[in-house]
Design a protein around this motif. Structure first.
Motif, PDB file in Angstrom:
ATOM      1  N   GLU A   4      -6.861  -8.278  -4.743  1.00 12.17           N
ATOM      2  CA  GLU A   4      -6.686  -8.771  -3.378  1.00 12.17           C
ATOM      3  C   GLU A   4      -5.504  -8.088  -2.696  1.00 12.17           C
ATOM      4  N   LEU A   5      -4.429  -7.860  -3.439  1.00 10.42           N
ATOM      5  CA  LEU A   5      -3.255  -7.229  -2.840  1.00 10.42           C
ATOM      6  C   LEU A   5      -3.515  -5.749  -2.546  1.00 10.42           C
ATOM      7  N   VAL A   6      -4.229  -5.093  -3.434  1.00 11.10           N
ATOM      8  CA  VAL A   6      -4.598  -3.686  -3.192  1.00 11.10           C
ATOM      9  C   VAL A   6      -5.463  -3.574  -1.943  1.00 11.10           C
ATOM     10  N   ALA A   7      -6.363  -4.531  -1.734  1.00 13.78           N
ATOM     11  CA  ALA A   7      -7.211  -4.517  -0.542  1.00 13.78           C
ATOM     12  C   ALA A   7      -6.382  -4.665   0.731  1.00 13.78           C
ATOM     13  N   ARG A   8      -5.269  -5.401   0.646  1.00 17.98           N
ATOM     14  CA  ARG A   8      -4.400  -5.592   1.808  1.00 17.98           C
ATOM     15  C   ARG A   8      -3.491  -4.394   2.040  1.00 17.98           C
ATOM     16  N   PHE A   9      -3.054  -3.769   0.944  1.00 18.69           N
ATOM     17  CA  PHE A   9      -2.099  -2.654   1.040  1.00 18.69           C
ATOM     18  C   PHE A   9      -2.598  -1.460   0.221  1.00 18.69           C
ATOM     19  N   PRO A  10      -3.719  -0.871   0.614  1.00 15.66           N
ATOM     20  CA  PRO A  10      -4.295   0.216  -0.195  1.00 15.66           C
ATOM     21  C   PRO A  10      -3.355   1.413  -0.352  1.00 15.66           C
ATOM     22  N   GLU A  11      -2.454   1.609   0.596  1.00 11.97           N
ATOM     23  CA  GLU A  11      -1.517   2.728   0.515  1.00 11.97           C
ATOM     24  C   GLU A  11      -0.508   2.547  -0.623  1.00 11.97           C
ATOM     25  N   HIS A  12      -0.410   1.325  -1.146  1.00  9.76           N
ATOM     26  CA  HIS A  12       0.528   1.041  -2.233  1.00  9.76           C
ATOM     27  C   HIS A  12      -0.197   0.733  -3.549  1.00  9.76           C
ATOM     28  N   GLU A  13      -1.429   1.169  -3.684  1.00  6.25           N
ATOM     29  CA  GLU A  13      -2.235   0.759  -4.836  1.00  6.25           C
ATOM     30  C   GLU A  13      -1.552   1.041  -6.174  1.00  6.25           C
TER      31      GLU A  13
END
Length: 209
Positions: free
Chosen positions: A61-70
């Protein structure tokens, strides 16, 4: 009435946990590191996993919100053990003093059920308690009164008739200590082992030498 039971929080009291230990290796700039740990992998997000959300779900869920920080997000739990500095010697020494004096000891910790076993296997101090409530197991987190009620019920099984004001709760998070106080326990905001030990003595707890 003198206090006679002591409940320990773990992180910051007995175990040195700090995300900076990992992220100093990954984000050199201090401002950017603080921003990432405040706005992306925030404590509010960590508490979701501490409350029982599966790590894979929370990470996704967090990756989906901040894909640039995966990559940085996935490192949080993939390299979680690098955030552990080890046992806090002064805290462990306090546990030993209380144990030697025969004080019943319990644990109440906000900790993911998926990462807690790693610490349990490595740190003997965590096995010194009669019972432990791990937030990830019960799907409740401090300072929710319900998790204190769960802890109290566990204590009562060992010590029938125990009164709330006979229980001391030690936590480095002042909100969690105050929550215990609001329920009639003796909440102690932990800032150092020395000040906590002095407070325990003031409360009438038998602390060995």
């Amino acid at each position: 009435m003198a206090a006679k039971v002591v409940v320990f929080d773990f992180g910051g009291v007995l175990i040195d946990w700090n995300p900076d230990y990992l992220y100093r290796k990954l984000i050199a700039d201090e401002f950017e590191r603080r921003r990432f740990l405040t706005e992306v992998c925030s404590m509010d997000w960590v508490v979701q996993q501490d409350g029982g959300q599966p790590i894979d779900k929370g990470t996704g869920e967090l990756v989906a919100r901040f894909p640039e920080h995966e990559a940085l997000i996935r490192a949080f739990y993939a390299r979680w053990h690098e955030m552990i500095g080890g046992v806090i010697a002064e805290g462990a020494a306090l546990v030993e003093k209380l144990e030697a004096a025969g004080v019943p000891l319990f644990g109440l910790t906000n900790w993911s059920a998926e990462t807690f076993p790693w610490a349990w296997e490595r740190f003997d101090v965590l096995r010194r308690f009669r019972d432990i409530v791990v937030s990830g197991h019960v799907k409740l987190v401090k300072p929710d009164p319900a998790i204190y009620a769960e802890m109290f019920s566990r204590i009562e099984r060992h010590l029938p008739g125990v009164a709330p004001n006979e229980i001391v709760f030690i936590d480095d998070n002042i909100k969690n200590a105050r929550a215990a106080t609001s329920l009639g326990w003796q909440g102690v905001h932990h800032t150092s082992a020395a000040t906590t030990e002095a407070r325990l003595r003031e409360l009438g707890v038998a602390v060995g030498t």
